[in-house]
Design an enzyme around this catalytic site. Structure first.
Site, short mmCIF file in Angstrom:
data_model
loop_
_atom_site.label_atom_id
_atom_site.label_comp_id
_atom_site.label_asym_id
_atom_site.label_seq_id
_atom_site.Cartn_x
_atom_site.Cartn_y
_atom_site.Cartn_z
CG ASP A 10 -1.97 1.10 1.08
OD1 ASP A 10 -1.85 2.12 1.78
OD2 ASP A 10 -2.88 0.98 0.23
CD GLU A 12 -1.59 6.07 2.65
OE1 GLU A 12 -1.97 4.93 2.98
OE2 GLU A 12 -2.34 6.90 2.08
CG HIS A 148 -6.93 6.57 5.07
ND1 HIS A 148 -7.13 6.29 3.75
CD2 HIS A 148 -8.16 6.69 5.63
CE1 HIS A 148 -8.44 6.25 3.51
NE2 HIS A 148 -9.08 6.48 4.62
CG ASP A 153 -4.70 1.38 4.39
OD1 ASP A 153 -5.27 1.28 5.50
OD2 ASP A 153 -4.86 2.35 3.63
#
Ligand code: ZN
Length: 467
Positions: A10, A12, A148, A153
């Site tokens: 994952d 960001e 998040h 995640d």
């Protein structure tokens, strides 16, 4: 997916656009054949400011990343962790697109097999409408301690997949994963939307590498599907893997139908000599065996088939790319059928032939087999090689169109030779008024004999003036 090494990943980011925005955090959970083997996470300095709304969503602020390493600084380490493994992500197109762009900016070409958990969820739970990560975690009652955030995640995804494995039969999951992972990934050197531009129409495609090197030429009745199949990554075709690494551009030419595509492909392969096509040796001297069975004493002759006279077709047997390969083929025929190399013109001496001494000739050279019997047996073998006579009276046109496409091509042919393709009445008129001289080509001959042996693929054949 239990049976291989997978990476739940994952990211960001500073926003939604992979070409403009940058990664701010990476989290990965590594699972080898169902066993958790490691976790890794780092903040990444994106080099640009994180918008306030994103800072609020993720909790990752500009202050937090200012001392973090940049993507190029972690790129080698990260590439080592990901390479050769199945990448699993939620809405994987997003994460994969960002990774590819970041790696590319760091000078690394990254491609991977990818499994999207949104798509897997849709397959396993088709009754549900919503497959966002929040919806899935709520539905499966999974707690995420750091929603998040990248590692939070990624861990949630691993939890989710474990839950699915308890709720669904292994065979169901395996089948769903196999189907999804077959979905092609766009090679690193190509824009992400490459496949969308390619029409689902017949034609020829060309793969280019650096410096416009031609890597591969192929044809299909469905260009998009065929091009994508090169990059499906579910089989270990080493040629496709090399192409995926080297490709930087795709070109294509639409054709009216399959025949046009076949002819264009053969033409381009000869003209461009692509790196990964099977090399067609240059045809310096196209040859055939000429022989008429009514004269048993006559020996078969190797003749040049370049200037073809259709009236001679019945006497011609086989087409060979060189005199040497014609002789080689006849030697194999002689050995396989006990025919005499002297009578075939392969050995120039008085009998007995060398093969007779090895008991490989039935003795036509020493009178043990009659000339007539030998000729009869030779005729039977050569009949299978006989050239097909042109089944029309001179010049024809093949009108090719594909249902659902507006394009119509008219391909003009004469005695197994390709004269040209017209895409309008004017072009057809010009081609008819002033046709090029037919030049015989072995590949075209093979394409056309196969084409006319079948149902013509629904195309229309028009008899033109005998040329
Ligand atoms: Zn013999």
């Amino acid at each position: 997916m239990l049976n291989e090494h997978v990476i739940f990943v994952d990211l960001e980011t500073t926003g939604a656009t992979a070409t403009y925005d940058h990664v701010t955090e990476i989290g990965i959970v590594e699972v080898d054949r169902g066993r958790l083997v490691g976790e890794w996470s780092t903040l990444v300095n994106p080099g640009i400011s994180i918008p306030p709304a994103i800072q609020a969503l993720t909790g990752i602020t500009n202050d937090m990343v200012v001392l973090a390493p940049t993507f190029p600084e972690i790129s080698r380490d990260l590439h080592g962790r990901l390479e050769g493994k199945l990448l699993v992500a939620h809405n994987a197109r997003f994460d994969y697109g960002f990774l590819r762009n970041e790696f590319q900016r760091a000078g690394i070409r990254f491609t991977s097999r990818v499994l999207c958990t949104v798509r897997l969820s849709r397959k396993l739970y088709p009754g549900h409408a919503r497959h966002s990560l929040d919806a899935l975690l709520a539905r499966h009652d999974i707690e995420c301690d750091a929603r998040h955030r990248a590692l939070g995640d990624a861990r949630a995804l691993w939890q989710l997949v474990q839950r699915w494995q308890r709720e669904r039969a292994p065979s169901t999951i395996t089948a769903a994963v196999a189907e999804l992972v077959r979905t092609p990934t766009v090679p690193a050197g190509l824009p992400g939307n490459t496949f969308d531009d390619i029409p689902e129409a017949p034609g020829v495609y060309v793969f280019y590498g650096e410096n416009n090197v031609v890597l591969y030429v192929g044809k299909s009745v469905n260009l998009r599907a065929r091009v994508m199949s090169h990059f499906s990554g579910d089989h270990c075709d080493s040629r496709d893997m090399r192409i995926a690494r080297e490709i930087t551009r795709i070109d294509w030419i639409e054709t009216g139908g399959e025949l046009g595509a076949l002819i264009e492909e053969a033409r381009l392969v000869k003209h461009m000599a692509p790196v990964y096509n099977r090399r067609l040796r240059r045809t310096m001297e196209l040859c055939s065996w000429q022989w008429h069975p009514e004269d048993p004493d006559a020996r078969p002759q190797v003749v040049s088939a370049r200037d073809l006279d259709p009236s001679r077709f019945a006497d011609l047997h086989g087409l060979f790319r060189s005199r040497a390969s014609a002789l080689e083929a006849m030697r194999e025929i002689a050995t396989a059928h006990g025919l005499c190399p002297i009578l075939l013109g392969l050995e120039n001496r008085k009998g007995p032939c060398f093969a007779y001494q090895l008991k490989r000739c039935r003795g036509a050279c020493v009178g043990e087999e009659t000339r007539t019997s030998h000729a009869l047996r030779l005729a039977q073998v050569l009949a299978t090689l006989r050239m097909r006579p042109w089944p029309f009276k001179g010049r024809i046109a093949v009108r090719e169109a594909t249902p659902g496409r507006s394009r119509t091509d008219v391909i003009m042919l004469d005695r197994w030779c390709y004269l040209g393709t017209a895409r309008s009445e004017q072009e057809l008129h010009d081609l008819q008024e002033c046709p090029p001289r037919p030049t015989f080509d072995l590949d075209t001959y093979k394409i056309l004999t196969r084409f006319f042996a079948r149902s013509h693929g629904g195309s229309q054949v028009i008899q033109l003036a005998a040329g």
